[in-house]
Motif scaffolding. Structure first.
Motif, mmCIF file in Angstrom:
data_model
loop_
_atom_site.group_PDB
_atom_site.id
_atom_site.type_symbol
_atom_site.label_atom_id
_atom_site.label_comp_id
_atom_site.label_asym_id
_atom_site.label_seq_id
_atom_site.Cartn_x
_atom_site.Cartn_y
_atom_site.Cartn_z
ATOM 1 N N GLY A 533 45.640 19.535 6.335
ATOM 2 C CA GLY A 533 44.390 19.152 6.746
ATOM 3 C C GLY A 533 44.120 17.656 6.648
ATOM 4 O O GLY A 533 43.217 16.953 7.122
ATOM 5 N N LEU A 534 44.423 17.338 5.260
ATOM 6 C CA LEU A 534 44.260 16.144 4.876
ATOM 7 C C LEU A 534 45.005 14.815 5.539
ATOM 8 O O LEU A 534 44.821 13.738 5.509
ATOM 9 C CB LEU A 534 44.452 15.910 3.400
ATOM 10 C CG LEU A 534 45.904 15.424 2.647
ATOM 11 C CD1 LEU A 534 46.261 14.125 2.795
ATOM 12 C CD2 LEU A 534 45.758 15.803 1.219
ATOM 13 N N ILE A 631 46.869 20.846 12.577
ATOM 14 C CA ILE A 631 46.279 20.777 13.835
ATOM 15 C C ILE A 631 44.700 21.254 13.753
ATOM 16 O O ILE A 631 43.930 20.807 14.624
ATOM 17 C CB ILE A 631 46.964 22.175 14.712
ATOM 18 C CG1 ILE A 631 48.464 21.775 14.968
ATOM 19 C CG2 ILE A 631 46.346 22.214 15.893
ATOM 20 C CD1 ILE A 631 49.093 22.670 15.824
ATOM 21 N N VAL A 632 44.442 22.170 12.947
ATOM 22 C CA VAL A 632 42.818 22.610 12.830
ATOM 23 C C VAL A 632 42.042 21.236 12.442
ATOM 24 O O VAL A 632 41.191 20.894 13.177
ATOM 25 C CB VAL A 632 42.747 23.399 11.653
ATOM 26 C CG1 VAL A 632 41.328 23.779 11.296
ATOM 27 C CG2 VAL A 632 43.506 24.674 11.877
ATOM 28 N N THR A 633 42.570 20.265 11.307
ATOM 29 C CA THR A 633 41.496 19.311 11.384
ATOM 30 C C THR A 633 41.939 18.149 12.580
ATOM 31 O O THR A 633 41.086 17.421 12.907
ATOM 32 C CB THR A 633 41.644 18.504 9.970
ATOM 33 O OG1 THR A 633 42.946 18.161 9.755
ATOM 34 C CG2 THR A 633 41.351 19.642 8.814
ATOM 35 N N LEU A 635 42.719 18.164 15.305
ATOM 36 C CA LEU A 635 41.972 18.530 16.855
ATOM 37 C C LEU A 635 40.686 17.971 16.520
ATOM 38 O O LEU A 635 40.428 17.387 17.667
ATOM 39 C CB LEU A 635 41.890 20.173 17.137
ATOM 40 C CG LEU A 635 41.346 20.786 18.323
ATOM 41 C CD1 LEU A 635 42.254 20.516 19.720
ATOM 42 C CD2 LEU A 635 40.710 22.170 18.218
ATOM 43 N N PHE A 636 39.988 18.277 15.697
ATOM 44 C CA PHE A 636 38.813 18.025 15.723
ATOM 45 C C PHE A 636 38.589 16.324 15.382
ATOM 46 O O PHE A 636 37.810 15.636 15.915
ATOM 47 C CB PHE A 636 37.985 18.715 14.414
ATOM 48 C CG PHE A 636 37.880 19.868 14.841
ATOM 49 C CD1 PHE A 636 36.646 20.590 15.673
ATOM 50 C CD2 PHE A 636 38.531 21.002 14.246
ATOM 51 C CE1 PHE A 636 36.545 21.817 16.009
ATOM 52 C CE2 PHE A 636 38.319 22.229 14.712
ATOM 53 C CZ PHE A 636 37.350 22.546 15.553
ATOM 54 N N VAL A 637 39.334 16.084 14.743
ATOM 55 C CA VAL A 637 39.501 14.506 14.277
ATOM 56 C C VAL A 637 39.793 13.777 15.534
ATOM 57 O O VAL A 637 39.109 12.710 15.982
ATOM 58 C CB VAL A 637 40.430 13.969 13.252
ATOM 59 C CG1 VAL A 637 40.834 12.624 13.163
ATOM 60 C CG2 VAL A 637 39.985 14.517 11.735
#
Lengths: 709, 709
Positions: A533-534, A631-633, A635-637
């Motif tokens: 995520g980072l 991918i989780v962060t 996608l949003f970033v």
């Protein structure tokens, strides 16, 4: 083998289309001497930059080639080289065409909108078809050589490793090109705008601005070549991951060869439908440019929908039979076809949502324009608000896509949906690559003092380009989101394969089959999610800083020229355009290295750190979770950055169209600030997240292969 | 029981400290009549706002109370009411003190920095000790009543449910207070600054600005009351989650009662050490305010380190014995003590990292100040870059914390680390709550035309407040990150308990023990991660829009007053302060409802949608994954927003200190824009993410309890 050969022929067709389109573009009138002189400067700058960029990447590439050859053998290393070279070629050729098309579009726009659109779109289509065609051919030809000529079994480890390495080669080029090009183009754009539009009060692309040539060079090396490399790798990695899954899931069934062929067949079919689709791009009576482009896109999508049904039947020898896969799901070819349809639906919905969030006709862009009335601060606040909000609907579409396709045909169904989604890349890239050409055409028109009607025509084309650019980015990152499980599954299945066959791969011998725990209750999974995520955040931060730094340097350089040569502002002295181009070239090349290596080294770092603390099983779990975390962060970033940036840009255009005081008003100044902020968001940091995700995933797969050796 | 009674006494001690500190603050000189008049207006506005806010929340609260009572019984509903009422009380009393302390700090600052600091810190300490003391007492007293007086077993479901409901009550108040207060304060701040500082060119807190009283009211209702409610719930939820885990993991061991007491004992000890620590806050010879505050913090931390060792020994009857928990880990009291030490270390590191990213002495803030020279756009770009980058180190600290504490004592070890981290809340909140008081004092000094030395003193206090505010937010969200696994484990273990005892809870009868699959390979887990991931983004987008809207309304109102009453700007006419306060009150109350309900309804929505598609097991898996998804993106969103906002604010202060041209320069104007953008980032959207995460988790736990009934 016949099937693969037909796919190769489809790929060749796209190259032929490219040759025809290039000729058609080049035969157009290249305008006045002054226009050609300007275009020449842009060409020179773009070529100089790309040559240096690719030279730098080549050094990194050769080092990695040698490492891969030593660790995994020459066949795998050649796969890496094919991916890298073709990806670079697609970007380079596309750029060569677009720096020649720009001046021709400017000239044609002085005749009519339709003529300008025709050349601009054809030039974009060259890049589009080359991206799709070369990616497809690269994978298909190398697969053919390995399986038919060198005699490896289709599911052999070497074939899998070689294809993964091909994806890695493409990804590596892509992240460098996206980042380097992105830093160049936005450093020029932001710096040029700040000092030109805001400080000196001269219009964009004014020849008095010493950064103006650099800005136009940037459009070509960033938005054209960088984007092409990005989509090339997205396409290649997706097809490869789908083939890897096919090799695993269909192992031991009669349909193994068919399943391996299927993603290639989808790609081949859609290359043909994309080529046909290009001929539907035609200005209607209402003169709607977006409408003209939509016609092409819809024609491609509908034709694909029709063609894929018989193609599926032919590849699998029927539609209704069922086959039991090694992961326990039972699927039918018809179900796979419907997964493809879902992929097309996801693409359509993402296009639609992106247009809503970045088009001037809807609430989001208008709310930013409205907020500009109360100043710079509220413009940026509202833009950030929209950028955050814009992630929700695409995420929900992706969630729905996962649920539907998984229900239809399990993990392989998701893979087929993503493959079909990306099979339209030829058409989508064509829509996107047309943007920088029109942007350049506008610049040339401005600099060559063409009548203002010409500029109005190119501006109209350019505004549509803003939306289509946002669409492509949403599409690329959306495919990563939908493909998250596919990439994770490739890793997970590979890992389980090595563990199950640990007599052959002794490194994996001490991991019990049950020890591998990807459950969220495992702390190392959570550690992996956080670490993954980072990455997009750190990466985005570095990229934004790089653009800011490059832009500041440009501002100072332009201020210096204005000060030292007062004749520039009076139009009596010619600014030194080359200095800005040179400066940006050095800055971009220097700044792209560290962030590009971040995703390459992270999986290796996480693996060995967790291995030292908790052992192999948890180390593999942490790396696996990291792939999803990124991918989780990510996608949003990525969506927030690309949609937000597009919205800011068009909010400015909306004000320039005469709302809230129009050009020169206080609201307009605030909107220019928002546009400036959105620039590195949407064209540097945001789009580079997509190749970053892919690299992290691909490196994890290669890590497994290396450990197995 | 004796142990719990001692804990209750520690809680009472903090209340007594509060009473003493209030008397001490109130006995100070309240300044001139003009100052009291201004302070009176602020008091009136703050009280009016909070009364309306709590009335609105009470309506929602009563509805939920009835629902909880009907679904889970009156004892659980009373738990909900206790959490809600105490959380509201902590915020309300803290606010009442700070709106009386502000004017006294202004007066004291005219004597000396030390005198101003003393009153400001004491007033902050009231809020701090009430937050920690009331939270601790609430949990301890209700636990005592349920187990000792009503005779329920410590691990009984009803006790667990009642404590969870207590956490829910606190969370519900907290999200409303954080959001409502955040929208009010930043609407006033952003709107007031834009129209006052930027347009009219008058200083902050100038009495001619009609939004200035509203701005000062906002400091109290947002930064003081909202923050207090937030930390109250973080404290309460963490203690409750740790007790729930203790009830599960120690079930059937001799140490069950001790383990249930342990988190309370940690809280009780640290309330005492925090009270002692407050007496160490004293200005040294070097006049460093941050140094004075650090002395208090370090004293508290060191004392806690010392005290917790014997406390651990007493609670568990020794340090070295081991016990086997139901999840298979073997732990010793000493290992748990070291987990507590790790929690303290994580707190210290987060404080240190936050100071690096938001302090004026380091690269990040200076880079933003430097970028301001080239304009608004580059300031915002660099601020965004720093905000993205600032997430990396805290994430790594949290990752390290998870690995260390899990290695020491498994999941329960992580829970103890988070509990110890939050046990310092009394001191941390004291440091934070001192900020709005000094901010107000500065405002009063400005409006009452006190000599500029007074303003310089309050400004110095205020600058430190910016960093301590950022610290508290990083601390709160960091605890959520470290506690991610604890909250997930509470859900996971609860669920497994219901499934294992499905003869008692028939709803869970048709889920096989093996059917529950939290593996990343399960698509519904990925769906849950994505859905959870989108919540902080959507929530942040709505919150930012709300602030932008409120600020625009303020700008228009102020512009209207300036236009209609030209005497205001000449200082001859008094602006209508009440209008702005009224307007913001209505806006904040209206805008807080929808986003606050988002995390309440989301787990229920996800459960029933996935249930309809894929059945119970996958629905529970999706909800569980959602809990982690909301933390994975929430952690990064919250840290980036709070650290970025603090950095922007202090970059402005750095320029105002005379760098890059100082006040009034072009760089300063750009920095004001950045500060404006950072305002809703750091004071509305960012901090509200923490209660949002907690609510999502708590609602998921309550959902299980409801389904079990």
């Amino acid at each position: 083998m016949v099937g693969v050969l037909i796919v190769v022929l489809c790929g060749l067709l796209s190259v032929l289309y490219g040759v025809w389109a290039i000729r058609s573009v080049m035969s157009a009138n290249a305008g006045s001497e002054r226009m050609q002189e300007i275009a020449g400067a842009i060409q020179e700058g773009a070529q100089a930059y790309l040559s240096r960029q690719y030279t730098t990447i080549a050094i990194v590439g050769v080092v990695i080639f040698i490492i891969v050859a030593l660790l995994l053998g020459i066949a795998v290393a050649i796969g890496f080289a094919i991916g890298a070279i073709l990806s670079a070629a697609a970007g380079f050729i596309g750029m060569l065409v677009s720096v020649r098309a720009n001046v021709r579009v400017a000239q044609a726009s002085s005749q009519s909108l339709a003529a300008g659109l025709d050349i601009a779109f054809k030039s974009g289509a060259v890049t589009g078809m080359l991206v799709a065609g070369l990616a497809l051919m690269g994978v298909a030809v190398y697969y053919l050589i390995l399986t038919s000529f060198l005699g490896y079994a289709p599911g052999d480890r070497l074939v899998v490793d070689a294809l993964v390495a091909l994806g890695f080669g493409a990804s590596l080029i892509s992240i460098f090109a996206r980042l380097g090009g992105g830093i160049f183009t936005k450093g020029a754009d932001v710096g040029g705008d700040l000092v030109g539009k805001v400080e000196a009060g001269i219009p964009e692309d004014d020849p008095r601005n010493p950064a103006t040539i650099a800005d136009n060079v940037g459009d070509n090396v960033g938005d054209c070549a960088g984007m092409a490399a990005d989509l090339f790798e997205t396409y290649a990695v997706t097809v490869v991951a789908t083939m890897v899954l096919a090799a695993i899931f269909f192992a031991g069934t009669d349909l193994l060869t068919a399943a391996l062929l299927y993603p290639l067949a989808i790609g081949g079919s859609c290359v043909v439908t994309s080529i046909i689709g290009t001929f539907f791009v035609r200005l209607g009576a209402n003169q709607s440019i977006m409408g003209a482009l939509y016609k092409g896109f819809i024609a491609t999508a509908v034709l694909s929908l029709i063609v894929l049904l018989p193609v599926t039947a032919i590849v699998f020898g029927g539609l209704t039979g069922t086959v039991d896969l090694s992961d326990g799901t039972t699927i039918s070819p018809l179900a796979l076809y419907f997964c493809g349809v879902t992929g097309l639906a996801v693409t359509g919905l993402i296009v639609w949502i992106t247009e809503y969030y970045t088009g001037t006709g809807f609430r989001p862009v208008r709310s930013i324009a409205d907020a500009s009335q109360t100043g710079h601060g509220t413009n940026v606040i509202q833009g950030l608000a929209i950028s955050l909000e814009a992630t929700a609907l695409p995420a929900i579409v992706i969630i729905a896509g996962i649920i539907v396709t998984y229900s239809l045909a399990g993990l392989f169904g998701i893979a087929i949906a993503v493959t079909t989604m990306l099979a339209l890349a030829g058409m989508v890239v064509a829509l996107d690559a047309f943007g920088p050409v029109t942007d350049n055409a506008g610049g040339i028109a401005e600099m060559a003092d063409l009548p203002s009607e010409v500029r109005n025509t190119t501006d109209a084309l350019d505004a549509v380009g803003n939306t289509t650019k946002a669409v492509t980015k949403g599409y690329a990152i959306g495919s990563a989101g939908l493909g998250a499980l596919v990439l994770f599954a490739a890793y997970n299945q590979d890992l389980r394969y090595f563990i199950a066959n640990s007599e052959e791969y002794p490194y994996f011998a001490d991991i019990g089959a049950g020890a591998l725990d990807f459950s969220l209750a495992n702390p190392y999974v959570v550690v992996g999610l956080f670490f993954g995520g980072l990455l997009p955040y750190l990466f985005g931060g570095i990229a934004m800083t790089a653009v800011g730094r490059a832009a500041s340097a440009v501002v100072q350089e332009v201020r210096r020229q204005f000060k030292e040569k007062p004749g520039i502002m009076e139009g009596k002295e010619r600014p030194d355009y080359g200095r800005a181009v040179d400066m940006l070239t050095k800055a971009a090349i220097k700044e792209m290295i560290v962030p590009s290596l971040l995703p390459v080294l992270s999986p290796i770092f996480v693996y060995f750190v967790v291995y030292a603390i908790a052992g192999k099983a948890d180390a593999f779990a942490a790396v696996g979770a990291m792939l999803l975390g990124v991918i989780v962060t990510g996608l949003f970033v990525a969506i927030s950055m690309t949609a937000g940036g597009g919205a800011w840009d068009n909010a400015k255009k909306y004000i320039e169209d005469g709302h809230y005081g129009g050009k020169g008003s206080e609201a307009h100044k605030a909107a220019v600030t928002g546009d400036t902020v959105g620039d590195p968001y949407k064209d540097t940091a945001g789009p580079a997240v997509n190749p970053m995700i892919k690299i992290t995933n691909i490196v994890a797969l290669l890590l497994l292969a290396v450990l197995a050796h």
